[in-house]
Design a protein around this motif. Structure first.
Motif, PDB file in Angstrom:
ATOM      1  N   LEU A 115       0.848  -1.194   0.000  1.00  0.00           N
ATOM      2  CA  LEU A 115       0.000   0.000   0.000  1.00  0.00           C
ATOM      3  C   LEU A 115       0.884   1.244   0.000  1.00  0.00           C
ATOM      4  CD1 LEU A 115      -2.675  -1.048   2.622  1.00  0.00           C
ATOM      5  CD2 LEU A 115      -2.784  -1.238   0.140  1.00  0.00           C
ATOM      6  N   ARG A 116       0.580   2.164  -0.879  1.00  0.00           N
ATOM      7  CA  ARG A 116       1.358   3.404  -0.994  1.00  0.00           C
ATOM      8  C   ARG A 116       0.526   4.590  -0.533  1.00  0.00           C
ATOM      9  NH1 ARG A 116       5.839   2.254  -4.130  1.00  0.00           N
ATOM     10  NH2 ARG A 116       5.665   0.389  -5.396  1.00  0.00           N
ATOM     11  N   SER A 117       1.209   5.624  -0.148  1.00  0.00           N
ATOM     12  CA  SER A 117       0.551   6.864   0.205  1.00  0.00           C
ATOM     13  C   SER A 117      -0.052   7.463  -1.067  1.00  0.00           C
ATOM     14  CB  SER A 117       1.583   7.821   0.822  1.00  0.00           C
ATOM     15  OG  SER A 117       1.004   9.053   1.094  1.00  0.00           O
ATOM     16  N   PRO A 118      -1.209   8.133  -0.982  1.00  0.00           N
ATOM     17  CA  PRO A 118      -1.864   8.650  -2.191  1.00  0.00           C
ATOM     18  C   PRO A 118      -0.997   9.601  -3.030  1.00  0.00           C
ATOM     19  CG  PRO A 118      -3.345   8.810  -0.322  1.00  0.00           C
ATOM     20  CD  PRO A 118      -2.013   8.381   0.210  1.00  0.00           C
ATOM     21  N   ARG A 119      -0.185  10.410  -2.409  1.00  0.00           N
ATOM     22  CA  ARG A 119       0.584  11.409  -3.157  1.00  0.00           C
ATOM     23  C   ARG A 119       2.095  11.191  -3.056  1.00  0.00           C
ATOM     24  NH1 ARG A 119      -3.611  14.713  -0.810  1.00  0.00           N
ATOM     25  NH2 ARG A 119      -5.069  15.221  -2.475  1.00  0.00           N
ATOM     26  N   SER A 120       2.493   9.974  -2.718  1.00  0.00           N
ATOM     27  CA  SER A 120       3.909   9.702  -2.531  1.00  0.00           C
ATOM     28  C   SER A 120       4.213   8.269  -2.968  1.00  0.00           C
ATOM     29  CB  SER A 120       4.267   9.897  -1.054  1.00  0.00           C
ATOM     30  OG  SER A 120       5.561   9.439  -0.797  1.00  0.00           O
TER      31      SER A 120
END
Length: 102
Positions: free
Chosen positions: A47-52
């Motif tokens: 899972l990744r951060s939405p803006r990173s």
């Protein structure tokens, strides 16, 4: 960090959270999908951060819907490979109750 061990067979297992707030014990190695029954197939999703591009967490997701190709690697649930579970000799069926209709 040391991997956790199974209480029944003392094998190393990876414990991951799932997307529905549960935890699952997975085997240490990946196997081809054709060698793992459907109910034991898992994949890890980062899972990744939405803006990173930074990976925030890794969760286990059960492989459903679209079946993987037979040669695709999946991670089996440790429950499938646990030698201690089979060594306990749990009965597969409950014993029949005596007939008391007489």
């Amino acid at each position: 960090m040391e991997p956790q061990t199974c209480a029944l067979c003392s094998a190393d297992v990876h414990v991951y959270p799932t997307v529905y707030d549960r935890w699952v014990s997975l085997a240490m190695t990946e196997l081809p999908a054709k060698a793992v029954p459907e109910r034991f197939r898992w994949r890890l999703v980062r899972l990744r951060s939405p803006r990173s591009p930074v990976i925030v967490d890794v969760v286990a997701v059960r492989v459903r819907g679209i079946d993987p190709l037979p040669g695709e690697l999946v991670i089996p649930a440790h429950h499938m490979l646990c030698a201690g579970q089979w060594a306990e000799g749990r009965p597969l069926k409950r014993p029949l109750l005596p007939d008391i209709s007489e």
